[in-house]
Design a protein around this motif. Structure first.
Motif, PDB file in Angstrom:
ATOM      1  N   ASP A  88       0.656  -1.296  -0.020  1.00 23.28           N
ATOM      2  CA  ASP A  88      -0.049  -0.049   0.031  1.00 23.28           C
ATOM      3  C   ASP A  88       1.066   1.133  -0.069  1.00 23.28           C
ATOM      4  N   ALA A  91       0.721   5.286   2.210  1.00 20.88           N
ATOM      5  CA  ALA A  91      -0.242   4.652   3.223  1.00 20.88           C
ATOM      6  C   ALA A  91      -0.921   5.649   4.007  1.00 20.88           C
ATOM      7  N   LYS A  93      -2.124   7.081   7.474  1.00 24.31           N
ATOM      8  CA  LYS A  93      -2.447   6.413   8.612  1.00 24.31           C
ATOM      9  C   LYS A  93      -2.861   4.928   8.430  1.00 24.31           C
ATOM     10  N   SER A  94      -2.741   4.601   7.019  1.00 28.17           N
ATOM     11  CA  SER A  94      -2.970   3.057   7.043  1.00 28.17           C
ATOM     12  C   SER A  94      -4.298   2.552   7.095  1.00 28.17           C
ATOM     13  N   TYR A  95      -5.446   3.411   6.793  1.00 27.61           N
ATOM     14  CA  TYR A  95      -6.897   3.096   7.004  1.00 27.61           C
ATOM     15  C   TYR A  95      -6.983   1.888   6.132  1.00 27.61           C
ATOM     16  N   GLY A  97      -4.792  -0.248   4.490  1.00 26.34           N
ATOM     17  CA  GLY A  97      -4.246  -1.296   5.161  1.00 26.34           C
ATOM     18  C   GLY A  97      -4.826  -2.304   6.343  1.00 26.34           C
ATOM     19  N   TYR A 114       2.315  -4.621   3.242  1.00 25.63           N
ATOM     20  CA  TYR A 114       3.499  -3.645   3.568  1.00 25.63           C
ATOM     21  C   TYR A 114       2.854  -2.158   3.291  1.00 25.63           C
ATOM     22  N   GLY A 115       2.981  -1.266   4.308  1.00 26.38           N
ATOM     23  CA  GLY A 115       2.660  -0.116   4.236  1.00 26.38           C
ATOM     24  C   GLY A 115       3.918   0.844   4.012  1.00 26.38           C
ATOM     25  N   GLU A 117       5.202   4.532   3.529  1.00 19.48           N
ATOM     26  CA  GLU A 117       4.953   5.895   4.024  1.00 19.48           C
ATOM     27  C   GLU A 117       6.070   6.652   4.071  1.00 19.48           C
ATOM     28  N   SER A 126       1.639   3.706  12.970  1.00 13.93           N
ATOM     29  CA  SER A 126       0.990   2.344  12.442  1.00 13.93           C
ATOM     30  C   SER A 126       1.671   1.211  13.181  1.00 13.93           C
ATOM     31  N   MET A 138       1.636  -7.126   9.288  1.00 13.87           N
ATOM     32  CA  MET A 138       1.788  -6.099   8.809  1.00 13.87           C
ATOM     33  C   MET A 138       2.992  -5.311   8.916  1.00 13.87           C
ATOM     34  N   PHE A 140       5.526  -1.899   8.181  1.00 13.40           N
ATOM     35  CA  PHE A 140       5.342  -0.459   7.781  1.00 13.40           C
ATOM     36  C   PHE A 140       6.813  -0.023   7.476  1.00 13.40           C
TER      37      PHE A 140
END
Length: 300
Positions: A88, A91, A93-95, A97, A114-115, A117, A126, A138, A140
């Motif tokens: 993603d 990302a 705030k990764s809503y 994800g 994978y977020g 950012e 996150s 998850m 980040f």
């Protein structure tokens, strides 16, 4: 004979209780089955009291609608025991994800998100939230989208699905380049703030007005911005088709919820369309963009 007692009026607390129950029911009716209330509170989509305001309702509607497009892709990829990998980009705030993990990956017991950012504070937030919720698969990464494809980023050689929800300006192009590099099976993109092409159009406006009447399409500043945005997405779609993807373009949600509402859904077929490449090259040439953007759109 004693007079009958008047009917007892419900107390204020009872009235609030009934109202609270109806509000809770209304909130639950908008959520997906199995959705974690605690997660939505942590994401500030629900208040601590479990309420849903208009702004968070709009945000939730966008993410859920996007989930409707992504979930079938994940389900298809998860067949035969495969563990889907999703990146993603932008990302925030990764809503997206977190909700994808909560509604799909958590129940699967396999796969990873994978977020990506560039803002370090959002990445740390996150990571902490994923740890609190036990979302172990998850990860980040504090990276710019443009740097994510490099070997030093530490991502797997192949990624199944690439998402970019409102990744600004050229970050959407970087997400596409990442998807091509990682041989993604699908890309789900909601572009935002497409400013680069508009800037190029502004820079060559005088020359183009003398060369072609088509330049009237971006003679005025507001038209330059709108045409630049539209032209950017058209070229992205042609670039994807020329690279072997089947492309669908639709609305994310109603225009009343988001002005940046165009959803580009690309699925790998392996059929690289020569006609798409030819049309892309012709558009770049017609609008005087070849020198500046040919490399970005795979035409160099």
């Amino acid at each position: 004979m004693t007079a009958p007692r008047p009917a007892r009026r419900p107390t204020e607390s009872r009235r609030r209780g009934k109202g609270s129950e109806s509000q809770d029911a209304a909130v639950l009716a908008e959520l997906r089955p199995g959705q974690s209330i605690e997660l939505l509170k942590e994401l500030h989509i629900l208040t601590r009291e479990g309420r849903l305001n208009q702004d968070s309702r709009r945000k939730l509607k966008q993410v859920y609608h996007l989930y409707q497009f992504i979930e079938p892709l994940l389900a298809e990829l998860a067949q035969d025991g495969h563990a889907p990998l999703l990146a993603d980009h932008g990302a925030g705030k990764s809503y997206l994800g977190f909700i994808l993990y909560d509604l799909f990956f958590k129940g699967q017991g396999r796969g990873r998100i994978y977020g990506i950012e560039w803002r370090a504070d959002l990445v740390e937030r996150s990571r902490a939230l994923a740890q609190r919720l036990g979302f172990e698969r998850m990860e980040f990464l504090n990276l710019a989208v443009a740097d994510a494809a490099g070997r030093e980023a530490g991502l797997p050689e192949r990624i199944d699905i690439v998402t970019a929800l409102h990744a600004c300006d050229t970050a959407t192009d970087d997400a596409i380049a990442f998807g091509l590099h990682k041989q993604a099976r699908a890309m789900v993109l909601v572009p935002c703030c497409q400013a680069e092409v508009a800037a190029q159009l502004r820079g060559s406006k005088a020359l183009q007005l003398a060369r072609t009447p088509l330049a009237e399409l971006w003679r005025h500043p507001i038209h330059t911005r709108e045409l630049g945005s539209h032209l950017t997405n058209v070229m992205r779609c042609l670039h994807l088709e020329a690279s072997g993807y089947q492309v669908t373009v639709t609305e994310l949600v109603g225009w009343e919820h988001s002005l940046k509402n165009e959803l580009i859904l690309a699925r790998w077929t392996g059929q690289r369309k020569r006609s798409a490449a030819e049309r892309l090259a012709a558009i770049l040439e017609e609008f005087g963009l070849t020198g500046a953007l040919a490399t970005r759109f795979g035409m160099a």
